[in-house]
Design a protein around this motif. Structure first.
Motif, PDB file in Angstrom:
ATOM      1  N   GLN A 113       4.466  -1.485  -2.287  1.00 13.24           N
ATOM      2  CA  GLN A 113       4.431  -1.339  -3.746  1.00 13.24           C
ATOM      3  C   GLN A 113       5.461  -0.277  -4.091  1.00 13.24           C
ATOM      4  N   ARG A 154       5.243  -9.100   1.605  1.00 13.72           N
ATOM      5  CA  ARG A 154       4.435  -8.745   0.434  1.00 13.72           C
ATOM      6  C   ARG A 154       4.998  -7.530  -0.303  1.00 13.72           C
ATOM      7  N   ASP A 156       5.811  -5.787  -3.851  1.00 11.03           N
ATOM      8  CA  ASP A 156       5.488  -5.720  -5.278  1.00 11.03           C
ATOM      9  C   ASP A 156       6.412  -4.668  -5.865  1.00 11.03           C
ATOM     10  N   GLU A 158       8.239  -2.936  -9.175  1.00 10.25           N
ATOM     11  CA  GLU A 158       8.172  -2.699 -10.619  1.00 10.25           C
ATOM     12  C   GLU A 158       9.350  -1.840 -11.013  1.00 10.25           C
TER      13      GLU A 158
END
Length: 166
Positions: A113, A154, A156, A158
């Motif tokens: 992330q 995976r 993610d 932003e």
């Protein structure tokens, strides 16, 4: 003569065997603190390994870490910059002293992330120095590294940018 030879072999082989077993059986979790402090200092921001850390020594040294976090620079007070669920690296141990740069056979990063932020004044949290991007200037913390294979699973991502919002 045979008795002396046996003693010499025993005095030589036993310490080597004990040292080998100790290295194989040691829990390298005690290195968590020094690794975190060294990485924080090199990056100029917080670095933490909140999960398991294991290091298996051998011809190929395997490093596994879980729940790794890298913080944002001081000028950005919100959430973490990057969080990684699992990191797996395989290092060719002999490359640490034989090669011009350490050789990573494999790097696997799972469950990433990342929160990238660009402010109105152009500062970017993914730049690891004073916040300025200068073409042709490298960081004093760069470590030459040869990477043979990598895998990212995976992700993610932003991105928050004032320039994109205008």
């Amino acid at each position: 003569m045979k008795r002396t030879l046996k003693r010499i072999l025993l005095l030589t082989l036993v310490p080597i065997l004990v040292l080998t077993l100790a290295l194989v059986m040691v829990d390298f979790g005690f290195l968590r603190g020094p690794i975190e402090r060294s990485a924080s200092s090199a990056l100029g921001r917080s670095f933490a390994i909140d999960g398991d850390l294991s290091i298996d020594l051998g011809k190929i040294t395997t490093i596994r870490a879980e729940n790794v976090r890298i913080g944002n620079p001081e000028w950005l007070k919100n959430a973490e910059f990057i969080q990684v669920e699992r990191l797996h690296a395989e290092l060719e141990t002999a490359s640490l002293w034989r090669e011009p740069a350490p050789i990573l056979r494999e790097l696997v990063v799972e469950g990433v992330q990342a929160k990238l932020v660009e402010t109105e004044d152009g500062r970017r949290n993914w730049v690891f120095d004073s916040g300025e991007q200068r073409p042709g200037v490298t960081s004093s913390h760069e470590l030459p590294l040869l990477l043979r294979q990598s895998r990212l699973e995976r992700l993610d991502l932003e991105l928050t940018s004032v320039r994109l919002e205008e």
